[in-house]
Design a protein around this motif. Structure first.
Motif, mmCIF file in Angstrom:
data_model
loop_
_atom_site.group_PDB
_atom_site.id
_atom_site.type_symbol
_atom_site.label_atom_id
_atom_site.label_comp_id
_atom_site.label_asym_id
_atom_site.label_seq_id
_atom_site.Cartn_x
_atom_site.Cartn_y
_atom_site.Cartn_z
ATOM 1 N N LEU A 335 75.861 -15.012 69.034
ATOM 2 C CA LEU A 335 75.173 -15.633 69.973
ATOM 3 C C LEU A 335 73.512 -14.999 70.233
ATOM 4 N N ASP A 336 73.421 -13.857 69.914
ATOM 5 C CA ASP A 336 71.692 -13.358 69.643
ATOM 6 C C ASP A 336 71.194 -14.429 68.704
ATOM 7 N N TYR A 337 71.889 -14.514 67.618
ATOM 8 C CA TYR A 337 71.384 -15.313 66.654
ATOM 9 C C TYR A 337 71.099 -16.728 66.862
ATOM 10 N N TYR A 338 71.767 -17.238 67.745
ATOM 11 C CA TYR A 338 71.727 -18.894 68.071
ATOM 12 C C TYR A 338 70.780 -19.072 69.130
ATOM 13 N N TYR A 339 70.448 -17.736 69.933
ATOM 14 C CA TYR A 339 69.525 -17.954 70.797
ATOM 15 C C TYR A 339 68.292 -17.037 70.666
ATOM 16 N N GLY A 340 68.142 -16.873 69.331
ATOM 17 C CA GLY A 340 66.739 -16.067 68.727
ATOM 18 C C GLY A 340 66.496 -14.866 69.295
ATOM 19 N N LYS A 341 67.570 -14.115 69.600
ATOM 20 C CA LYS A 341 67.345 -12.735 70.013
ATOM 21 C C LYS A 341 67.558 -11.660 69.000
ATOM 22 N N LEU A 342 67.923 -11.986 67.759
ATOM 23 C CA LEU A 342 68.329 -11.065 66.676
ATOM 24 C C LEU A 342 67.231 -10.459 66.159
ATOM 25 N N GLU A 343 66.780 -9.109 66.345
ATOM 26 C CA GLU A 343 65.750 -8.442 65.730
ATOM 27 C C GLU A 343 65.985 -7.395 64.968
ATOM 28 N N TYR A 344 65.639 -7.229 63.612
ATOM 29 C CA TYR A 344 66.035 -6.417 62.863
ATOM 30 C C TYR A 344 64.913 -5.133 62.743
ATOM 31 N N PHE A 345 63.761 -5.513 63.035
ATOM 32 C CA PHE A 345 62.816 -4.232 62.723
ATOM 33 C C PHE A 345 62.612 -3.390 64.155
ATOM 34 N N GLU A 346 63.467 -4.019 65.256
ATOM 35 C CA GLU A 346 62.978 -3.388 66.579
ATOM 36 C C GLU A 346 64.229 -2.115 66.494
ATOM 37 N N ALA A 347 63.434 -1.009 66.417
ATOM 38 C CA ALA A 347 64.365 0.190 65.930
ATOM 39 C C ALA A 347 63.937 1.511 66.847
ATOM 40 N N PRO A 348 63.863 1.383 68.361
ATOM 41 C CA PRO A 348 63.310 2.368 69.115
ATOM 42 C C PRO A 348 64.148 3.637 68.964
ATOM 43 N N GLU A 370 50.986 2.517 60.774
ATOM 44 C CA GLU A 370 51.956 3.844 60.629
ATOM 45 C C GLU A 370 53.339 3.591 61.015
ATOM 46 N N SER A 371 53.477 2.531 62.277
ATOM 47 C CA SER A 371 54.816 2.474 62.841
ATOM 48 C C SER A 371 55.629 1.543 62.030
ATOM 49 N N GLN A 375 59.041 2.291 60.239
ATOM 50 C CA GLN A 375 60.220 1.770 60.707
ATOM 51 C C GLN A 375 60.718 1.143 59.329
ATOM 52 N N PHE A 376 59.877 0.794 58.444
ATOM 53 C CA PHE A 376 60.206 0.147 57.083
ATOM 54 C C PHE A 376 61.427 1.244 56.170
ATOM 55 N N ALA A 377 60.781 2.751 56.533
ATOM 56 C CA ALA A 377 61.122 3.538 55.689
ATOM 57 C C ALA A 377 62.812 3.792 56.194
ATOM 58 N N ASN A 378 62.894 3.853 57.445
ATOM 59 C CA ASN A 378 64.096 4.006 58.151
ATOM 60 C C ASN A 378 64.879 2.576 57.774
ATOM 61 N N TYR A 379 64.404 1.571 57.777
ATOM 62 C CA TYR A 379 65.380 0.367 57.502
ATOM 63 C C TYR A 379 66.153 0.484 56.300
ATOM 64 N N VAL A 380 65.041 0.820 55.203
ATOM 65 C CA VAL A 380 65.744 0.933 54.000
ATOM 66 C C VAL A 380 66.974 1.895 53.860
ATOM 67 N N LEU A 381 66.524 3.247 54.380
ATOM 68 C CA LEU A 381 67.481 4.072 54.773
ATOM 69 C C LEU A 381 69.085 3.521 55.045
ATOM 70 N N GLU A 382 68.988 2.748 56.227
ATOM 71 C CA GLU A 382 69.923 2.295 56.937
ATOM 72 C C GLU A 382 70.620 1.359 56.264
ATOM 73 N N GLU A 383 69.868 0.115 55.522
ATOM 74 C CA GLU A 383 70.327 -0.768 54.642
ATOM 75 C C GLU A 383 71.173 -0.199 53.629
ATOM 76 N N ALA A 384 70.689 0.988 52.803
ATOM 77 C CA ALA A 384 71.275 1.396 51.758
ATOM 78 C C ALA A 384 72.629 1.842 52.247
ATOM 79 N N TYR A 385 72.647 2.659 53.464
ATOM 80 C CA TYR A 385 73.765 3.417 53.842
ATOM 81 C C TYR A 385 74.809 2.347 54.138
ATOM 82 N N ASN A 386 74.502 1.112 54.985
ATOM 83 C CA ASN A 386 75.361 0.012 55.352
ATOM 84 C C ASN A 386 76.159 -0.420 54.092
#
Ligand SMILES: [Zn+2]
Length: 768
Positions: A335-348, A370-371, A375-386
């Motif tokens: 539903l997030d995807y349909y209604y445009g709410k899906l965000e990947y890089f938002e990672a507070p 910097e930010s 975020q990108f560094a974290n994203y890579v780690l998380e993607e690799a793990y998943n």
């Protein structure tokens, strides 16, 4: 009695039991008689215990030596069966009791049968016998109590067989018969089972397959209630149960396909969503989905909710659709995807757990970038793990071309993403900061560690190594530790007959199980799948590993550390003092460890380890060559599983073909002889063979992932004799084949016939 003598006696008692269990009654008696003389009169209880066992074994000897005569009366045969049962010779007792039950459906016979089955862990069968006992029970006011006892046993066995609904019914009936403390206990049980049945009925299949234990189920329900998540997602995130398994459970329970959120497979927003308020759908937990075949599906969390289906039909104005089940979080994501709410890089909430003092960030990172870099560094780690990657490679390209990132998944490097030039240095610096390395040092290799927590709360460690490359560049290679989840036995690709055989030895209370093969042949995965199979709250399992690659809830895992002298042998000695049931030693490299392993398995522990040998028969000779005692080894050994990983044909593009005469001949030649199951031309003609083609999903190689091939040797009397004689490898191999083993290559070829791989790949990984 002094400590040494006591532990000596305990060990000998275990040894005697081991003999008895293997049917070596004379040997067992000999040990017991020795012990009877050794134990002084003051140790009254022990002496009596030993005497009793000697009587039992003598009686057993009488029973087995006598020819089975049909003239024996029912009573005589029942007496025999009970002697066998008393002596813990359950298999033999069951055989006899089953015959007796057929002749005369006597509740006593069924009760004894149930007790034997329960002792062997066959709770479902035990419960069925107890049902029979109850059915044939001549109920009268005098034997009411006995009847209640039988019901209690039935309830317990049903619970152990994970038949919670049935157990619940029995407890509810039983409650009326009980008083005082027992009634309270029954009521608690009822409350526990009710919660389990209502809260996780859809997961019944996981309970039945013993993937989920009742206590974990209950804990997951509690966490789900507290956090407002679905119990399925709690099981996936917190307990490491694979989404595939959950999906299978849901699909079987609701009898419809399982759907999982994968953004790249979505076909866009369906028409019927126009003008529909998303809050309705969120409330109903229903989302429409456009399918490949042009049809529409309704994805729902509870397909039994007919009210929700009716409402969704009205709101969406659709008539024809298929129902699919999904976990709640995936529906919300859709539903997030349909209604445009899906965000990947938002990672507070992403965070790094500080291992040491936090390092000051350096000026090299421009403020505004910097930010993004963090975020990108974290994203890579998380993607690799998943994605289940074992390693992440960040490779600097020459000139102004930035860097490329590759993940190693299933043993192969796969491109993940490229990094623009201006982000290359900041990214590498970011990982160096996270790992506590010196970011100014770019000319020397460094190594460190990151402890990382994903947004879903999973914590894992990453070993980081930096290596200077040409043009003043640096590469970073990161190994994810504990990131791989344990697979189940069903998932590691054993052929059904091998799986059954392997399960049988895993169910033994003690003995030695070895997994052998070269580095990278998947030994660790197999060991963990085996441990996963026997991992219960009632067992204490110690493991020593280097490194700990797979983390499993319920195991006590130790990382060995050679530099400080914490070797496998030393950890093993410590384990033996720490009340283990099961011990896993990551690798057996020396005589000392080999010796200790066998000792441990002969003294009542189930012991696992690995060796770098090429085949199962060769392992026997290797261990004997290390100087271990052949008698002890022959006694201790439950099985040796040799294995390899071969490339798997890509399931998306592989193409069936009819083999030529020459190809058939080649397969038969490579397969060689097997005394029990030779390979014939007919076998090959009936199978469907496949060849590689290549598509975008397999990078045009035609192969994707890997298939494991196995060779499982389990010793019978003939093999034990050969071990004791230290017979040459080829004699052991031939005896093992006669006993049902298939060589690695034969197992591989059988997997060629099922279309999983091809002969070329089998040949590439095994000679024999
Ligand atoms: Zn392909």
């Amino acid at each position: 009695m002094n400590e040494d003598l006591r532990s000596y006696i305990e060990n000998r008692l275990k040894e005697a039991e081991l003999y008895a269990k293997q049917g070596l009654v004379d040997e067992a008696l000999e040990v017991y008689r020795d012990l009877r003389n050794l134990v002084s009169e003051e140790e009254n209880g022990l002496k009596q215990e030993i005497q009793k066992r000697i009587f039992e074994l003598e009686a057993f000897k009488g029973v087995v030596s006598e020819e089975e005569t049909p003239q024996d009366s029912f009573e005589e045969r029942l007496k025999k069966a009970l002697i066998l049962k008393e002596g813990a010779f359950y298999q033999q007792a069951i055989r006899l009791l089953e015959d007796l039950a057929q002749e005369n459906p006597n509740p006593e016979v069924y009760r004894h049968l149930a007790e034997c089955l329960a002792a062997l862990g066959q709770h479902e069968k035990a419960a069925n016998c107890l049902k029979q006992a109850l059915r044939h029970f001549p109920l009268s006011p005098e034997n009411r109590l006995e009847f209640v006892e039988l019901q209690k046993k039935l309830a317990e066995e049903l619970e152990k067989a994970y038949e919670f609904e049935q157990a619940l019914l029995v407890y509810q009936k039983l409650k009326e018969e009980l008083l005082g403390e027992e009634k309270v206990q029954a009521e608690e049980k009822i409350a526990f089972l009710q919660e389990l049945v209502q809260g996780a009925a859809q997961l019944k299949f996981l309970f039945k397959e013993k993937i989920l234990t009742p206590s974990i189920g209950k804990e997951a329900l509690e966490i789900a209630r507290e956090t407002g998540s679905s119990v399925e997602s709690v099981l996936i995130e917190k307990f490491g149960i694979s989404k595939d398994l959950i999906g299978q459970a849901l699909s079987r329970f609701y009898n419809c396909p399982f759907w999982e959120f994968k953004e790249d497979l979505l076909l866009g927003k369906p028409q019927c969503l126009e003008g529909v308020k998303e809050s309705f759908l969120r409330q109903l937990l229903v989302a429409p989905l456009a399918k490949d075949d042009g049809r529409l599906a309704l994805v729902m969390a509870n397909p039994f909710d007919l009210g929700a289906i009716e409402q969704a039909k009205k709101i969406l104005q659709v008539k024809e659709f298929e129902i699919m089940v999904a976990i709640r979080e995936d529906i919300l994501k859709l539903l997030d995807y349909y209604y445009g709410k899906l965000e990947y890089f938002e990672a507070p909430e992403l965070e790094i757990l500080p291992e040491e003092e936090p390092v000051e960030e350096e000026e090299e990172l421009p403020e505004d970038q910097e930010s993004v870099v963090v975020q990108f560094a974290n994203y890579v780690l998380e993607e690799a793990y998943n994605r289940g990657a074992s390693d992440i490679h960040i490779e600097s390209l020459t000139g102004k071309r930035g860097a490329q990132i590759r993940f190693r998944i299933d043993g192969e490097c796969i491109p993940f993403q490229t990094v623009p030039y201006h982000m290359k240095r900041p990214l590498i610096s970011r990982y160096k900061i996270m790992a506590g390395l010196d970011i100014a040092e770019k000319r020397l290799p460094q190594d460190g560690k990151i402890k990382f927590r994903t947004r879903t709360g999973k914590v894992f460690e990453v070993r980081v190594a930096t290596i200077p490359t040409i043009e003043n560049n640096e590469d970073v290679v990161m190994r994810i530790l504990g990131g791989v989840q344990a697979r189940t036995l069903e998932e590691i690709g054993l052929r059904p007959e091998v799986l059954e055989q392997f399960r049988r030895i895993l169910e033994m209370p003690y003995g030695l199980i070895l997994v052998v093969g070269p580095t990278g042949s998947g030994k660790t995965t197999t060991l963990h799948a085996a441990l996963h199979y026997i991992n219960r709250p009632s067992k204490k399992i110690w493991t020593a590993e280097d490194p700990v690659e797979i983390v499993q809830e319920g195991l006590r895992q130790v990382q060995v550390h050679h530099k400080i002298g914490l070797t496998f042998a030393r950890v093993l000695r410590a384990f033996l003092r720490a009340d283990p049931d099961v011990i896993m030693i990551g690798e057996t490299r020396d005589e000392e460890t080999a010796h200790a392993l066998i000792e441990a398995s002969l003294t009542g522990h189930l012991v696992f380890s690995t060796l770098h040998t090429n085949s199962a028969p060769e392992t026997v000779t290797r261990l004997l060559g290390m100087g271990i005692d052949p008698y002890n080894f022959a006694d201790a050994l439950l099985g040796i599983l040799a294995q390899r990983l071969a490339k798997r044909l890509c399931p998306d593009c592989k193409e069936p073909f009819t083999p030529t005469e020459k190809e058939i001949e080649e397969l038969i030649f490579e397969y060689g002889n097997h005394p029990l199951r030779p390979l014939t031309e007919e076998d090959i003609r009936q199978a469907t063979l496949y060849r590689p083609v290549g598509c975008h999903r397999c990078n045009q190689t035609g192969y994707r992932g890997r298939v494991a091939i196995h060779e499982l040797l389990t010793p019978n009397d003939e093999l034990r004799e050969l071990i004791v004689k230290a017979a040459p490898v080829h004699e052991i191999r031939e005896a093992a084949l006669r006993n049902g083993m298939f060589t690695l290559k034969q197992d591989g070829i059988l997997k060629v016939l099922t279309g999983e791989t091809d002969l070329k790949q089998v040949r590439a990984v095994c000679v024999r």
